[in-house]
Design an enzyme around this catalytic site. Structure first.
Site, mmCIF file in Angstrom:
data_model
loop_
_atom_site.group_PDB
_atom_site.id
_atom_site.type_symbol
_atom_site.label_atom_id
_atom_site.label_comp_id
_atom_site.label_asym_id
_atom_site.label_seq_id
_atom_site.Cartn_x
_atom_site.Cartn_y
_atom_site.Cartn_z
ATOM 1 C CE LYS A 201 -103.402 107.104 -4.091
ATOM 2 N NZ LYS A 201 -102.593 108.202 -4.689
ATOM 3 N N GLY A 254 -94.832 100.834 -6.382
ATOM 4 C CA GLY A 254 -94.297 101.989 -5.668
ATOM 5 C C GLY A 254 -93.092 101.577 -4.849
ATOM 6 C CB SER A 255 -91.367 103.272 -2.122
ATOM 7 O OG SER A 255 -92.415 103.429 -1.200
ATOM 8 C CB THR A 256 -89.187 98.533 -0.801
ATOM 9 O OG1 THR A 256 -88.801 98.021 -2.080
ATOM 10 C CG2 THR A 256 -89.052 97.431 0.231
ATOM 11 C CD GLU A 257 -91.038 104.406 3.977
ATOM 12 O OE1 GLU A 257 -90.375 104.970 3.085
ATOM 13 O OE2 GLU A 257 -91.566 105.000 4.928
ATOM 14 C CB ILE A 258 -95.596 102.709 0.240
ATOM 15 C CG1 ILE A 258 -95.031 104.096 0.605
ATOM 16 C CG2 ILE A 258 -97.121 102.751 0.206
ATOM 17 C CD1 ILE A 258 -95.544 104.713 1.873
ATOM 18 N N GLY A 259 -94.924 99.507 0.027
ATOM 19 C CA GLY A 259 -95.360 98.161 -0.340
ATOM 20 C C GLY A 259 -95.495 97.258 0.872
ATOM 21 C CD GLU A 276 -94.271 94.013 -10.364
ATOM 22 O OE1 GLU A 276 -93.044 94.133 -10.277
ATOM 23 O OE2 GLU A 276 -94.808 92.967 -10.762
ATOM 24 C CB CYS A 310 -88.803 100.216 -10.633
ATOM 25 S SG CYS A 310 -89.425 99.514 -12.160
ATOM 26 C CD GLU A 408 -86.020 102.734 -5.804
ATOM 27 O OE1 GLU A 408 -86.832 102.774 -4.869
ATOM 28 O OE2 GLU A 408 -86.277 102.223 -6.913
HETATM 29 P P1 NAP Z 1 -94.623 105.535 -3.226
HETATM 30 O O1 NAP Z 1 -94.300 106.718 -2.415
HETATM 31 O O2 NAP Z 1 -94.512 104.201 -2.619
HETATM 32 O O3 NAP Z 1 -96.082 105.769 -3.812
HETATM 33 C C1 NAP Z 1 -96.714 104.912 -4.739
HETATM 34 C C2 NAP Z 1 -98.213 105.070 -4.662
HETATM 35 O O4 NAP Z 1 -98.657 104.632 -3.375
HETATM 36 C C3 NAP Z 1 -98.729 106.498 -4.794
HETATM 37 O O5 NAP Z 1 -99.939 106.475 -5.521
HETATM 38 C C4 NAP Z 1 -98.926 106.891 -3.341
HETATM 39 O O6 NAP Z 1 -99.807 107.957 -3.165
HETATM 40 C C5 NAP Z 1 -99.480 105.617 -2.772
HETATM 41 N N1 NAP Z 1 -99.395 105.506 -1.316
HETATM 42 C C6 NAP Z 1 -98.570 106.127 -0.453
HETATM 43 N N2 NAP Z 1 -98.840 105.753 0.824
HETATM 44 C C7 NAP Z 1 -99.849 104.844 0.766
HETATM 45 C C8 NAP Z 1 -100.581 104.083 1.743
HETATM 46 N N3 NAP Z 1 -100.315 104.175 3.048
HETATM 47 N N4 NAP Z 1 -101.555 103.247 1.328
HETATM 48 C C9 NAP Z 1 -101.844 103.160 0.019
HETATM 49 N N5 NAP Z 1 -101.209 103.866 -0.956
HETATM 50 C C10 NAP Z 1 -100.214 104.692 -0.582
HETATM 51 O O7 NAP Z 1 -93.702 105.473 -4.522
HETATM 52 P P2 NAP Z 1 -93.385 106.643 -5.518
HETATM 53 O O8 NAP Z 1 -92.394 107.533 -4.852
HETATM 54 O O9 NAP Z 1 -94.647 107.217 -6.054
HETATM 55 O O10 NAP Z 1 -92.695 105.835 -6.717
HETATM 56 C C11 NAP Z 1 -91.379 105.500 -6.699
HETATM 57 C C12 NAP Z 1 -91.163 104.076 -6.217
HETATM 58 O O11 NAP Z 1 -91.893 103.177 -7.029
HETATM 59 C C13 NAP Z 1 -89.737 103.649 -6.330
HETATM 60 O O12 NAP Z 1 -89.358 102.934 -5.173
HETATM 61 C C14 NAP Z 1 -89.727 102.718 -7.523
HETATM 62 O O13 NAP Z 1 -88.707 101.773 -7.548
HETATM 63 C C15 NAP Z 1 -91.066 102.088 -7.425
HETATM 64 N N6 NAP Z 1 -91.483 101.551 -8.734
HETATM 65 C C16 NAP Z 1 -91.496 100.203 -8.911
HETATM 66 C C17 NAP Z 1 -91.847 99.666 -10.142
HETATM 67 C C18 NAP Z 1 -91.867 98.177 -10.355
HETATM 68 O O14 NAP Z 1 -92.462 97.746 -11.331
HETATM 69 N N7 NAP Z 1 -91.261 97.383 -9.517
HETATM 70 C C19 NAP Z 1 -92.216 100.502 -11.175
HETATM 71 C C20 NAP Z 1 -92.190 101.863 -10.964
HETATM 72 C C21 NAP Z 1 -91.832 102.387 -9.730
HETATM 73 P P3 NAP Z 1 -99.191 109.456 -3.028
HETATM 74 O O15 NAP Z 1 -98.788 109.828 -4.374
HETATM 75 O O16 NAP Z 1 -100.272 110.263 -2.500
HETATM 76 O O17 NAP Z 1 -98.048 109.340 -2.044
#
Ligand code: NAP
Length: 504
Positions: A201, A254-259, A276, A310, A408
Site C-alpha cells: 500500500k 512512516g512516522s514513529t506515531e503510526i509505527g 523504519e 527521514c 520531526e
Molecule cells: P505516516 O503518516 O506514518 O504514514 C505512512 C503510511 O502509513 C501511509 O501509507 C499511511 O497511509 C499509512 N498509515 C497511516 N495510518 C495507518 C494505520 N493505522 N495502519 C496502517 N497504516 C497506516 O507517515 P508519512 O507522513 O506518510 O511519512 C512521513 C514519516 O515517515 C516521517 O516520520 C518520516 O521520518 C518517516 N520515514 C521514515 C523512513 C525510514 O526509513 N526510517 C523513510 C521515509 C520516511 P495514509 O497515507 O493513508 O495516511
C-alpha cells in the site's frame, strides 16, 4: 476578484504519456489484473506544485484488502513463486528493473507530478535508487542458505542437523510519500527475493508510480498474486492489512506515531514486524572544517527533497568558532534551493507533498518564533497560484525545549545551535527520542571516530549526509525503528530459520 497571473511557480505542461496515465479509471492491482473496488469510494490525487486535482485513486475497502491478501495467500501457499528455481526469481526481478530503467523518464515525471519533487531529482535519485534495490536484492534469491551444525550436547554422528532459510510468507508493506517508488521497491525487492508474496500500500498522497509499476510487473512475468497493490487510506486499508490474520509479516515505513500503533496491532497474531520510522538527525560541524565545503553540505542535508527525508539533518550543531561563517555559507545557498514547480528543469527543491503537510511545516515555524527563535533565512511561503511551497528556513536562538528542536518537522527547516566541546555536542546530539542518522563534519580522523562511537543512531555519515546504498543496512536506534532494511540484513528480515534434527 482573485486574478491569477502567470508566475515562476506555475507548474509546466504534462507530457502526453503522463496525461494518458492520469486519465485511467481508479483501479486496484490484484492477481495481475487491474480490478474495480467493491465500493465507489475514491481519493483525489493532487499535484502539489499547483494544488490542483489531477486524478483519483481507489480508497480500498476491507473487502478489497481481503481479496488482495487472499490472492497473495494463494500465491504463497501453492509455491508458484517460492517454488521456482532461485535463478528464475532473480531473472524476473531483474527484468522488472530493466523495464523500470527503460521507462525511467516517464516514472520520474509521474513522481514529480504526484509528490512535488523536481523531476530532475526523481530521475537522478528515486528511479535509479528503485532499480538498484531490485537488482541488488534479486541476487540474494540464490544466495540465502542455511548451515549444517554439529550439536553441542548430542554425541557426534548420532543425529544429522541443519538449518534452512524459508520465506516468511505473505507480507503487508506500507510506505510513505517522500520517495514513493523507491520506498515501494525497497520493500518489494527483498520480499520477492526471499520467495514471499505481498500486498503493497503506497501512501494515499502518492500512489501513481506504484500503479504504473503494476503494468511492468505483468510484463516482467511475475506469476499472478505474487505482488498485489492496494491504494487507500492508512487508518482503513492499512489498518486492515496490519490486522489481517492471513498476513505473516508487516513492513512499515512512516512516522514513529503510526509505527508504534502498527506494532501494537500486529502483536495480536505475533506477525513479524520491521519498522523504519522518523528522525531528528543531528549534523555536527567541528572547528577544523573547510566551511566552503561544510556549508553546502549542511544545507543539502536539510533542503534536499524539501526536508521530507527521514534522515534530514534538521538539527545543526556548529562549533562556536565557525558558527557565523557556516550560517553565512548556508544563506548563500538560498537561490539554489529556492522552491520551484516540479517540472521546471531548473528546480532543485520542489513543493511540499500536500496542503496538510505544508501547513504543518509553517505551523512549526510559527511555533518556533513564538517560543523565541529567530529566522535567519526563509521562514515563510512564497506567493504562488496554489502550490504548496515553503522557503528553505534556518532558525537560531533555539533551545532544547522548543518543539522545533524536539519534533520531526519533515520540511525544509533546520535549527542551528552553537557548541564548545565534543562531549557537550555528543550529549546534545543524543538528546532525542530518535536515532536514525547523524552527520559529522571534521578533517580529524580521531574526532570523527570518537563522535561516531558516541552518537546513538543507525547510520553515521562523515563529511557527507544521507548517502544510502542498497548494500548497506539501514534502520533506526531508539524510536526510529525496529530491524534493518537493505544489505544482508534486509533479506534476513523476510526469512524464517528452520532447524531440522534427524536421528541416524
Ligand atoms: P505516516 O503518516 O506514518 O504514514 C505512512 C503510511 O502509513 C501511509 O501509507 C499511511 O497511509 C499509512 N498509515 C497511516 N495510518 C495507518 C494505520 N493505522 N495502519 C496502517 N497504516 C497506516 O507517515 P508519512 O507522513 O506518510 O511519512 C512521513 C514519516 O515517515 C516521517 O516520520 C518520516 O521520518 C518517516 N520515514 C521514515 C523512513 C525510514 O526509513 N526510517 C523513510 C521515509 C520516511 P495514509 O497515507 O493513508 O495516511
Amino acid at each position: 476578484m482573485n486574478v491569477m497571473t502567470p508566475s515562476m511557480l506555475d507548474q509546466r505542461a504534462y507530457s502526453d504519456a503522463a496525461k494518458q496515465f492520469l486519465s485511467r479509471a481508479p483501479r486496484l492491482f490484484i492477481n495481475n489484473e487491474f480490478v474495480s473496488s467493491s465500493h465507489d469510494a475514491t481519493i483525489a490525487v493532487e499535484d502539489p506544485s499547483s494544488g490542483r486535482e489531477i486524478a483519483r485513486i481507489v480508497d480500498a475497502s476491507d473487502a478489497d484488502v481481503n481479496r488482495a491478501v487472499a490472492a497473495a495467500r494463494r500465491a504463497f501457499d501453492d509455491g508458484r513463486w517460492s517454488g521456482l528455481p532461485p535463478m528464475v526469481r532473480d531473472r524476473t526481478i531483474n527484468r522488472l528493473a530493466d523495464l523500470l530503467e527503460a521507462h525511467a523518464d516517464e516514472f520520474a515525471e509521474l513522481e514529480a507530478i504526484d509528490n512535488g519533487k523536481p523531476k530532475g531529482m526523481a530521475a537522478a535519485v528515486d528511479i535509479p535508487g528503485a532499480v538498484s534495490q531490485l537488482r541488488f536484492m534479486a541476487g540474494w534469491s540464490a544466495k540465502v542458505a542455511g548451515e549444517t551444525t554439529q550439536p553441542y550436547t548430542i554425541p557426534n554422528g548420532t543425529v544429522f542437523s541443519y538449518t534452512v532459510k524459508e520465506p516468511v510468507g505473505v507480507c503487508a508493506q506500507i510506505v510513505p510519500w517522500n520517495f514513493p517508488l523507491l520506498m515501494a521497491c525497497l520493500k518489494i525487492a527483498p520480499a520477492l527475493a526471499a520467495g514471499c508474496t505481498l500486498v503493497l500500500k503506497p501512501a494515499e498522497q502518492t500512489s501513481l508510480t506504484a500503479l504504473r509499476l503494476a503494468d511492468l510487473i505483468v510484463e516482467a512475468g511475475f506469476p499472478a498474486g505474487v505482488i498485489n497493490i492496494i491504494t487507500g487510506n492508512g487508518h482503513t486499508a492499512g489498518d486492515r492489512m496490519v490486522k489481517h490474520p492471513d498476513v505473516d509479516k508487516v513492513a512499515f515505513t512512516g512516522s514513529t506515531e503510526i509505527g508504534k500503533l502498527i506494532n501494537r496491532n500486529a502483536t495480536a497474531t505475533l506477525k513479524r514486524v520491521t519498522l523504519e520510522l522518523g528522525g531528528k538527525s543531528p549534523v555536527v560541524v567541528m572547528p577544523d572544517v573547510d566551511v566552503a565545503e561544510a556549508a553546502p553540505g549542511a544545507a543539502g542535508a536539510i533542503f534536499f527533497n524539501a526536508g521530507q527525508v527521514c534522515v534530514a539533518g534538521s538539527r545543526l550543531y556548529a562549533h562556536r568558532s565557525v558558527f557565523d561563517q557556516l550560517l553565512e555559507g548556508i544563506a548563500a545557498t538560498a537561490p539554489f534551493w529556492a522552491p520551484r514547480p516540479s517540472l521546471d528543469p531548473e528546480a532543485h527543491m520542489g513543493a511540499i507533498v500536500s496542503k496538510e503537510q505544508h501547513d504543518k511545516v509553517l505551523g512549526y515555524i510559527e511555533a518556533g518564533k513564538r517560543d523565541g527563535a529567530s529566522v535567519v533565512m526563509g521562514g515563510d511561503a512564497p506567493s504562488s497560484n496554489g502550490g504548496y511551497f515553503v522557503n528553505p528556513t534556518v532558525l537560531v536562538n533555539v533551545n532544547p525545549q522548543m518543539s522545533v528542536v524536539r519534533e520531526e518537522i519533515f520540511g525544509p527547516v533546520v535549527v542551528a545551535q552553537r557548541f564548545d566541546d565534543l562531549d557537550e555536542v555528543a550529549k546534545a546530539a543524543n538528546d532525542t527520542c530518535f536515532g536514525l542518522g547523524a552527520g559529522i563534519w571534521t578533517k580529524d580522523v580521531s574526532t570523527m571516530h570518537k563522535l561516531a562511537a558516541k552518537i546513538k543512531s543507525g547510520t553515521v555519515w562523515g563529511n557527507c549526509h544521507a548517502v544510502i546504498d542498497t548494500a548497506l543496512p539501514f534502520g533506526g536506534y531508539k524510536e526510529s525503528g525496529l530491524g534493518r532494511e537493505q544489505g544482508r540484513a534486509g533479506i534476513e528480515a523476510y526469512l524464517e530459520t528452520k532447524t531440522v534434527i534427524i536421528k541416524m
